[in-house]
Design an enzyme around this catalytic site. Structure first.
Site, PDB file in Angstrom:
ATOM      1  N   TYR A  64       0.836  -1.196   0.000  1.00  0.00           N
ATOM      2  CA  TYR A  64       0.000   0.000   0.000  1.00  0.00           C
ATOM      3  C   TYR A  64       0.874   1.251   0.000  1.00  0.00           C
ATOM      4  O   TYR A  64       1.636   1.492   0.961  1.00  0.00           O
ATOM      5  CB  TYR A  64      -0.938   0.025   1.207  1.00  0.00           C
ATOM      6  CG  TYR A  64      -2.015  -1.046   1.188  1.00  0.00           C
ATOM      7  CD1 TYR A  64      -2.274  -1.793   0.046  1.00  0.00           C
ATOM      8  CD2 TYR A  64      -2.782  -1.304   2.314  1.00  0.00           C
ATOM      9  CE1 TYR A  64      -3.260  -2.767   0.021  1.00  0.00           C
ATOM     10  CE2 TYR A  64      -3.785  -2.271   2.310  1.00  0.00           C
ATOM     11  CZ  TYR A  64      -4.009  -3.003   1.158  1.00  0.00           C
ATOM     12  OH  TYR A  64      -4.991  -3.967   1.141  1.00  0.00           O
ATOM     13  N   GLN A 121      -8.797 -13.195   3.455  1.00  0.00           N
ATOM     14  CA  GLN A 121      -9.263 -11.828   3.207  1.00  0.00           C
ATOM     15  C   GLN A 121      -9.713 -11.716   1.745  1.00  0.00           C
ATOM     16  O   GLN A 121      -8.920 -11.417   0.856  1.00  0.00           O
ATOM     17  CB  GLN A 121      -8.158 -10.802   3.491  1.00  0.00           C
ATOM     18  CG  GLN A 121      -8.653  -9.372   3.380  1.00  0.00           C
ATOM     19  CD  GLN A 121      -7.649  -8.364   3.916  1.00  0.00           C
ATOM     20  OE1 GLN A 121      -7.140  -7.548   3.172  1.00  0.00           O
ATOM     21  NE2 GLN A 121      -7.366  -8.430   5.215  1.00  0.00           N
ATOM     22  N   SER A 136     -13.366  -4.251   0.234  1.00  0.00           N
ATOM     23  CA  SER A 136     -14.224  -3.654  -0.790  1.00  0.00           C
ATOM     24  C   SER A 136     -15.706  -3.973  -0.582  1.00  0.00           C
ATOM     25  O   SER A 136     -16.405  -4.377  -1.515  1.00  0.00           O
ATOM     26  CB  SER A 136     -13.794  -4.109  -2.191  1.00  0.00           C
ATOM     27  OG  SER A 136     -14.346  -3.269  -3.189  1.00  0.00           O
ATOM     28  N   PRO A 137     -16.239  -3.779   0.630  1.00  0.00           N
ATOM     29  CA  PRO A 137     -17.658  -4.088   0.881  1.00  0.00           C
ATOM     30  C   PRO A 137     -18.605  -3.176   0.110  1.00  0.00           C
ATOM     31  O   PRO A 137     -19.774  -3.522  -0.074  1.00  0.00           O
ATOM     32  CB  PRO A 137     -17.793  -3.877   2.392  1.00  0.00           C
ATOM     33  CG  PRO A 137     -16.734  -2.868   2.715  1.00  0.00           C
ATOM     34  CD  PRO A 137     -15.578  -3.236   1.833  1.00  0.00           C
ATOM     35  N   LYS A 164     -21.963   7.153  -5.679  1.00  0.00           N
ATOM     36  CA  LYS A 164     -21.207   8.315  -6.162  1.00  0.00           C
ATOM     37  C   LYS A 164     -20.844   8.232  -7.641  1.00  0.00           C
ATOM     38  O   LYS A 164     -20.400   9.224  -8.229  1.00  0.00           O
ATOM     39  CB  LYS A 164     -19.943   8.509  -5.328  1.00  0.00           C
ATOM     40  CG  LYS A 164     -18.866   7.462  -5.491  1.00  0.00           C
ATOM     41  CD  LYS A 164     -17.689   7.820  -4.604  1.00  0.00           C
ATOM     42  CE  LYS A 164     -16.545   6.846  -4.719  1.00  0.00           C
ATOM     43  NZ  LYS A 164     -15.411   7.227  -3.844  1.00  0.00           N
ATOM     44  N   GLN A 192     -16.863  10.151   6.848  1.00  0.00           N
ATOM     45  CA  GLN A 192     -17.176   8.851   6.249  1.00  0.00           C
ATOM     46  C   GLN A 192     -17.100   7.748   7.297  1.00  0.00           C
ATOM     47  O   GLN A 192     -17.913   6.825   7.290  1.00  0.00           O
ATOM     48  CB  GLN A 192     -16.208   8.556   5.112  1.00  0.00           C
ATOM     49  CG  GLN A 192     -16.422   9.392   3.864  1.00  0.00           C
ATOM     50  CD  GLN A 192     -15.413   9.076   2.776  1.00  0.00           C
ATOM     51  OE1 GLN A 192     -14.261   8.763   3.057  1.00  0.00           O
ATOM     52  NE2 GLN A 192     -15.835   9.162   1.521  1.00  0.00           N
ATOM     53  N   ASN A 236     -20.103   5.251   8.308  1.00  0.00           N
ATOM     54  CA  ASN A 236     -19.932   3.804   8.186  1.00  0.00           C
ATOM     55  C   ASN A 236     -20.221   3.075   9.492  1.00  0.00           C
ATOM     56  O   ASN A 236     -20.801   1.983   9.490  1.00  0.00           O
ATOM     57  CB  ASN A 236     -18.510   3.488   7.725  1.00  0.00           C
ATOM     58  CG  ASN A 236     -18.253   3.898   6.283  1.00  0.00           C
ATOM     59  OD1 ASN A 236     -19.179   4.096   5.510  1.00  0.00           O
ATOM     60  ND2 ASN A 236     -16.988   4.036   5.928  1.00  0.00           N
TER      61      ASN A 236
END
Length: 320
Positions: free
Chosen positions: A54, A178, A208-209, A218, A289, A293
């Site tokens: 990442y 995962q 990535s739910p 969006k 956000q 969530n």
């Protein structure tokens, strides 16, 4: 916050967690990452997900800096990293014994930690025997550099083979997977992995739910310039944004409106409803956000059998 056991392990993780993919060290800076992590921690989140790949390792640096600055007790946190993409050198990628050991060591330096709780094989490596990978992961566990290990986006057959090798030779078996899981991506999770839940009591930390933002609505009117799908190197996300899916998203918005929640909360709650989900890894580029969530936990109880069937009617993709 609700806490769930990670499969057969004794470890408990928050049902909603926070991940660093794309955002930390890349899309947003350390200050925004800190604001998001603080908001998540205040809501009871104890699991923070990361990976060596990442932002070329910067995400681990940012997360480690935030944790150190906040002075959070290490025992209160569940920290993960994933090993596969560690650099451009011939031995900086994959799941060889060499890269796993060196990758974990480098990740710990970036985190400024003595150990991570979870370490994942970020993808299957066709160039390395699974036995070699299992032995390397066993060593990482026995050295105390991680407490549990698992896989990410491995096939059920590969996972079963790794588990069998570990048990045959008295090594530490993997305990969690995962996978990607959301309303539009469910075949592998619900069908292929079913024997893993039944026979191995496997845990899952899903990513990535919200289908990379598609299930927030969006993208209903095009791709915003500041969205994840507009980032350089993430053009592949655009391929999943189809008119057919957007039409379904608009119908799902009506369901969310009827329940009095946001579309994102509906998508997260739908994932939480599955008993085989240990934790839902959320992403955020703003503290607001995170706040939104976290409220998805309150929506789960609203997903009655009738509501779930209504959603299935819209999705029309239940695995046979």
């Amino acid at each position: 916050m609700e806490y769930r056991r990670l499969g057969r392990a004794g470890l408990k993780v928050s049902a909603l967690s926070l991940g660093a993919w794309v955002t930390y060290g890349g899309q947003v800076g350390e200050q925004v990452a800190e604001e998001c992590m603080k908001e998540a921690y205040a809501a009871g989140v104890n699991f923070f997900d990361n990976a060596e790949g990442y932002a070329d390792g910067n995400a681990e640096i940012v997360m480690g800096n935030v944790i150190k600055k906040q002075g959070w007790r290490r025992e209160d946190l569940v920290i993960s990293t994933k090993i596969f993409w560690g650099g451009s050198g011939p031995n900086d990628t994959g799941l060889s014994h060499k890269h796993i050991i060196e990758g974990v060591n480098n990740a710990l330096k970036r985190f400024q930690m003595d150990y991570v709780d979870l370490v994942f094989c970020h993808r299957p490596d066709p160039n390395t025997p699974i036995e070699e990978t299992v032995r390397a992961m066993d060593l990482v566990i026995k050295q105390g550099k991680a407490f549990y290990w698992g896989t990410s986006e491995w096939s059920a057959a590969e996972i079963a083979l790794a588990d069998g090798i570990a048990r045959q030779y008295g090594l530490t078996p993997p305990t969690m997977e995962q996978p990607q899981y959301n309303m539009f991506h469910r075949e592998r999770f619900e069908k292929e992995y079913a024997p893993l839940y039944r026979y191995l009591n496997y845990g899952t930390t899903i990513w990535s739910p919200l289908a990379s933002g598609l299930l927030t609505g969006k993208y209903n009117n095009g791709i915003p310039k500041d969205s994840r799908a507009a980032l350089k190197g993430y053009e592949w996300l655009q391929k999943g944004i189809t008119e057919e899916k957007i039409a379904k998203v608009r119908q799902l918005q009506v369901v969310a409106d009827d329940l009095g929640c946001s579309l994102a909360q509906l998508g997260l709650a739908w994932c939480l409803k599955n008993p085989h989900v240990s934790t839902v890894i959320t992403g955020a580029s703003r503290a607001s956000q995170v706040q939104e969530n976290m409220k998805a936990l309150d929506v789960v109880s609203l997903l009655t059998d009738d509501v779930m069937e209504r959603i299935e009617g819209i999705l029309d993709n239940r695995p046979s």
